[in-house]
Design an enzyme around this catalytic site. Sequence first.
Site, PDB file in Angstrom:
ATOM      1  CE1 TYR A  91      -3.163  -7.816   5.529  1.00 58.06           C
ATOM      2  CE2 TYR A  91      -1.531  -7.732   7.275  1.00 58.06           C
ATOM      3  CZ  TYR A  91      -1.873  -7.591   5.950  1.00 58.06           C
ATOM      4  OH  TYR A  91      -0.899  -7.247   5.035  1.00 58.06           O
ATOM      5  CG  ASP A 110      -1.785  -1.219   1.304  1.00 61.48           C
ATOM      6  OD1 ASP A 110      -1.857  -1.959   0.307  1.00 61.48           O
ATOM      7  OD2 ASP A 110      -2.386  -1.462   2.368  1.00 61.48           O
TER       8      ASP A 110
HETATM    9  C1  GLA Z   1      -3.791  -4.731   3.200  1.00 64.27           C
HETATM   10  C2  GLA Z   1      -2.338  -4.605   3.629  1.00 64.27           C
HETATM   11  C3  GLA Z   1      -1.390  -4.886   2.467  1.00 64.27           C
HETATM   12  C4  GLA Z   1      -1.732  -6.199   1.771  1.00 64.27           C
HETATM   13  C5  GLA Z   1      -3.238  -6.293   1.488  1.00 64.27           C
HETATM   14  C6  GLA Z   1      -3.624  -7.644   0.977  1.00 64.27           C
HETATM   15  O1  GLA Z   1      -4.108  -3.743   2.272  1.00 64.27           O
HETATM   16  O2  GLA Z   1      -2.088  -3.320   4.133  1.00 64.27           O
HETATM   17  O3  GLA Z   1      -0.059  -4.871   2.907  1.00 64.27           O
HETATM   18  O4  GLA Z   1      -1.270  -7.281   2.512  1.00 64.27           O
HETATM   19  O5  GLA Z   1      -4.016  -6.020   2.644  1.00 64.27           O
HETATM   20  O6  GLA Z   1      -3.025  -7.897  -0.241  1.00 64.27           O
END
Ligand code: GLA
Length: 385
Positions: free
Chosen positions: A218, A168
């Site tokens: 996550y 991101d």
């Molecule tokens: C979020 C996290 C990223 C990535 C996505 C899944 O956006 O911040 O680093 O892992 O999930 O691809």
Amino acid sequence: MASKHIILKFAERFGTTPRLFFSPGRINLIGEHIDYNDGFVMPAAIDKGIWYAVAPNNSDTLNFFSFDENEEYSVSRFEVRKNDGWRNYVLGVVDQVIQKNLPLQGFDCVFGGDIPIGAGLSSSAAVECGLLFALNEIFQFQLSRLDIALMAQKAEHTFPGVQCGIMDMYASLMGKRDHVILLNCLKLEHKYFPLQLREYTLVLINTKVHHSLASGEYNIRRQQCQEGYKIIQMNVERNISSWQDVHPQDVEQLKDKMEGKVYQRSLYVTQEIERTQKAGQHLENNQLEEFGKLMFETHKGLSELYEVSCPELDFLVDKAKDHPSIIGSRVMGGGFGGCTINFIKKQDWAEVTDQITKAYKQQFNIDAEVYEVATSDGTYEAVAG
Ligand code: GLA
């Protein structure tokens, strides 16, 4: 959101002339939950993002005003601690600056934007990267864009507490208009592909189901992948130096040695790394239909193996599958809600999404939102005024 609101608010609260910065959100075409597994991802910065108006204030006080929350927060630069909500995104970044002994001074800042929160478009990275980019320019820290990305990622780990990957931040800072980035997350190297959509366009459908990555799922995925990787490294005979060296067959062979969920996550990771490499070739050869098929496969993997989808997302992707004008669709970003990303025939995308969102409303009684994507350059200073 017009930057002018941010500037006006700044003038009203602080009465000095700020510098203005824009930090974009991101989409990701393919390569999901792969950045923290050192694979490949294919994001792009978009024209929705966070505006920052920032000026030094010749004091030791940091004054923040969140335009979207209509809340202020002030703290001495000697007393920056973990807090809650939006404060953690800005304070986490300031904490990184302090940890690195960079010459930080007091500043005033107003920020806000138009990225729907919790929609998988990475509003948090835009907030973090925008502030650090602005401070870097104003106080001349001499950080590179990559330094900023890595510090913003660290900030997210330490203050909001999400063990996110680098995608991101990287996309927000390195984005290039009309291009997607193919990022090798192991080497932190990228190349740009022109985003030639031919007769198609990219559209996001927001389920309006808010995900919360910080809720822990996550971080659990990340741990499960680490566990899988350890088992693979211990048992595969050849030298494995990252997930990029592991194939789905390796995981299949070790199925009995892995706990069920660990096996599923590991299989997904290896499949998605392969898919993203293939997708890069399809994009290069302008084979968008082939690319779209891989997106559907990614969704299946994210839903069944990685288990980060939800009924609302699955519904939207199922509808997309049935529609001849949609060649690819999948959940985008962290998952558990947020948006699907769709390749749709340009001439009838509005009609198609109208049909889908009506069916969605009937099923879930939620008004989904639809956005046609436009790409953007990475974080930049804009002309105030
Ligand atoms: C979020 C996290 C990223 C990535 C996505 C899944 O956006 O911040 O680093 O892992 O999930 O691809």
